[in-house]
Design a protein around this motif. Structure first.
Motif, PDB file in Angstrom:
ATOM      1  N   MET A   1       0.850  -1.182   0.000  1.00 30.21           N
ATOM      2  CA  MET A   1       0.000   0.000   0.000  1.00 30.21           C
ATOM      3  C   MET A   1       0.890   1.238   0.000  1.00 30.21           C
ATOM      4  O   MET A   1       1.890   1.288   0.693  1.00 30.21           O
ATOM      5  CB  MET A   1      -0.905  -0.009   1.234  1.00 30.21           C
ATOM      6  N   GLU A   2       0.502   2.236  -0.753  1.00 30.32           N
ATOM      7  CA  GLU A   2       1.235   3.495  -0.798  1.00 30.32           C
ATOM      8  C   GLU A   2       1.055   4.247   0.505  1.00 30.32           C
ATOM      9  O   GLU A   2       0.046   4.117   1.184  1.00 30.32           O
ATOM     10  CB  GLU A   2       0.709   4.369  -1.932  1.00 30.32           C
ATOM     11  N   LEU A   3       2.044   5.056   0.817  1.00 27.40           N
ATOM     12  CA  LEU A   3       1.989   5.892   2.004  1.00 27.40           C
ATOM     13  C   LEU A   3       0.985   7.007   1.790  1.00 27.40           C
ATOM     14  O   LEU A   3       1.000   7.687   0.767  1.00 27.40           O
ATOM     15  CB  LEU A   3       3.373   6.491   2.294  1.00 27.40           C
ATOM     16  N   LEU A   4       0.099   7.174   2.738  1.00 30.26           N
ATOM     17  CA  LEU A   4      -0.831   8.299   2.746  1.00 30.26           C
ATOM     18  C   LEU A   4      -0.522   9.089   3.996  1.00 30.26           C
ATOM     19  O   LEU A   4      -0.548   8.540   5.103  1.00 30.26           O
ATOM     20  CB  LEU A   4      -2.280   7.826   2.769  1.00 30.26           C
ATOM     21  N   GLU A   5      -0.203  10.331   3.829  1.00 36.85           N
ATOM     22  CA  GLU A   5       0.126  11.165   4.979  1.00 36.85           C
ATOM     23  C   GLU A   5      -0.674  12.452   4.890  1.00 36.85           C
ATOM     24  O   GLU A   5      -0.668  13.136   3.867  1.00 36.85           O
ATOM     25  CB  GLU A   5       1.620  11.487   4.987  1.00 36.85           C
ATOM     26  N   ILE A   6      -1.397  12.743   5.961  1.00 36.95           N
ATOM     27  CA  ILE A   6      -2.170  13.980   6.048  1.00 36.95           C
ATOM     28  C   ILE A   6      -1.578  14.784   7.189  1.00 36.95           C
ATOM     29  O   ILE A   6      -1.545  14.312   8.331  1.00 36.95           O
ATOM     30  CB  ILE A   6      -3.665  13.702   6.314  1.00 36.95           C
ATOM     31  N   THR A   7      -1.087  15.951   6.887  1.00 34.10           N
ATOM     32  CA  THR A   7      -0.515  16.819   7.906  1.00 34.10           C
ATOM     33  C   THR A   7      -1.251  18.144   7.863  1.00 34.10           C
ATOM     34  O   THR A   7      -1.449  18.720   6.790  1.00 34.10           O
ATOM     35  CB  THR A   7       0.989  17.057   7.650  1.00 34.10           C
ATOM     36  N   GLU A   8      -1.658  18.610   9.014  1.00 35.83           N
ATOM     37  CA  GLU A   8      -2.377  19.877   9.079  1.00 35.83           C
ATOM     38  C   GLU A   8      -1.940  20.615  10.332  1.00 35.83           C
ATOM     39  O   GLU A   8      -1.855  20.033  11.409  1.00 35.83           O
ATOM     40  CB  GLU A   8      -3.887  19.615   9.127  1.00 35.83           C
ATOM     41  N   THR A   9      -1.656  21.874  10.181  1.00 37.39           N
ATOM     42  CA  THR A   9      -1.301  22.721  11.315  1.00 37.39           C
ATOM     43  C   THR A   9      -2.290  23.875  11.363  1.00 37.39           C
ATOM     44  O   THR A   9      -2.534  24.528  10.349  1.00 37.39           O
ATOM     45  CB  THR A   9       0.128  23.276  11.155  1.00 37.39           C
ATOM     46  N   ARG A  10      -2.880  24.079  12.531  1.00 41.06           N
ATOM     47  CA  ARG A  10      -3.846  25.166  12.696  1.00 41.06           C
ATOM     48  C   ARG A  10      -3.568  25.890  13.999  1.00 41.06           C
ATOM     49  O   ARG A  10      -3.138  25.273  14.970  1.00 41.06           O
ATOM     50  CB  ARG A  10      -5.277  24.630  12.799  1.00 41.06           C
ATOM     51  N   ASN A  11      -3.855  27.161  14.026  1.00 41.33           N
ATOM     52  CA  ASN A  11      -3.861  27.905  15.280  1.00 41.33           C
ATOM     53  C   ASN A  11      -5.276  27.866  15.821  1.00 41.33           C
ATOM     54  O   ASN A  11      -6.237  28.091  15.073  1.00 41.33           O
ATOM     55  CB  ASN A  11      -3.429  29.362  15.054  1.00 41.33           C
ATOM     56  N   MET A  12      -5.417  27.541  17.100  1.00 40.04           N
ATOM     57  CA  MET A  12      -6.739  27.487  17.721  1.00 40.04           C
ATOM     58  C   MET A  12      -6.594  27.780  19.200  1.00 40.04           C
ATOM     59  O   MET A  12      -5.488  27.743  19.744  1.00 40.04           O
ATOM     60  CB  MET A  12      -7.403  26.127  17.479  1.00 40.04           C
ATOM     61  N   SER A  13      -7.707  28.029  19.833  1.00 40.95           N
ATOM     62  CA  SER A  13      -7.683  28.274  21.277  1.00 40.95           C
ATOM     63  C   SER A  13      -7.367  26.977  22.015  1.00 40.95           C
ATOM     64  O   SER A  13      -7.518  25.883  21.470  1.00 40.95           O
ATOM     65  CB  SER A  13      -9.037  28.818  21.745  1.00 40.95           C
ATOM     66  N   ARG A  14      -6.930  27.105  23.235  1.00 43.59           N
ATOM     67  CA  ARG A  14      -6.661  25.941  24.080  1.00 43.59           C
ATOM     68  C   ARG A  14      -7.915  25.092  24.225  1.00 43.59           C
ATOM     69  O   ARG A  14      -7.866  23.861  24.181  1.00 43.59           O
ATOM     70  CB  ARG A  14      -6.154  26.416  25.445  1.00 43.59           C
ATOM     71  N   GLU A  15      -9.066  25.747  24.366  1.00 41.51           N
ATOM     72  CA  GLU A  15     -10.330  25.024  24.524  1.00 41.51           C
ATOM     73  C   GLU A  15     -10.692  24.248  23.254  1.00 41.51           C
ATOM     74  O   GLU A  15     -11.175  23.124  23.321  1.00 41.51           O
ATOM     75  CB  GLU A  15     -11.460  25.997  24.898  1.00 41.51           C
ATOM     76  N   ASP A  16     -10.452  24.860  22.084  1.00 39.57           N
ATOM     77  CA  ASP A  16     -10.712  24.158  20.829  1.00 39.57           C
ATOM     78  C   ASP A  16      -9.765  22.971  20.657  1.00 39.57           C
ATOM     79  O   ASP A  16     -10.167  21.919  20.147  1.00 39.57           O
ATOM     80  CB  ASP A  16     -10.591  25.111  19.633  1.00 39.57           C
TER      81      ASP A  16
END
Length: 72
Positions: A1-16
């Motif tokens: 199987m091919e490598l699937l990589e999802i990377t996401e960086t977001r700024n959010m509140s501590r509560e979120d």
């Protein structure tokens, strides 16, 4: 199987960030899988009963980080 990589960086509140972690934890505890959506495409990944968990805490003067990695 091919490598699937999802990377996401977001700024959010501590509560979120806490809500995001709760959502992931609830999905693991109740459904035995994780569901991700990106660009309108849903991906469901099965998680087995036994996983390896690595927790890394780095504390520095101007920046700190907590990394939680779950692998199987």
């Amino acid at each position: 199987m091919e490598l699937l990589e999802i990377t996401e960086t977001r700024n959010m509140s501590r509560e979120d960030a806490a809500r995001l972690l709760h959502t992931i934890a609830d999905s693991l505890a109740r459904h035995n899988d994780l569901e991700f959506e990106r660009d309108g495409v849903k991906l469901r990944v099965h998680v087995p009963k036994q996983v390896e968990v690595e927790v890394e805490l780095e504390v520095e003067t101007d920046e700190s980080s907590l990394e939680i990695e779950i692998s199987w």
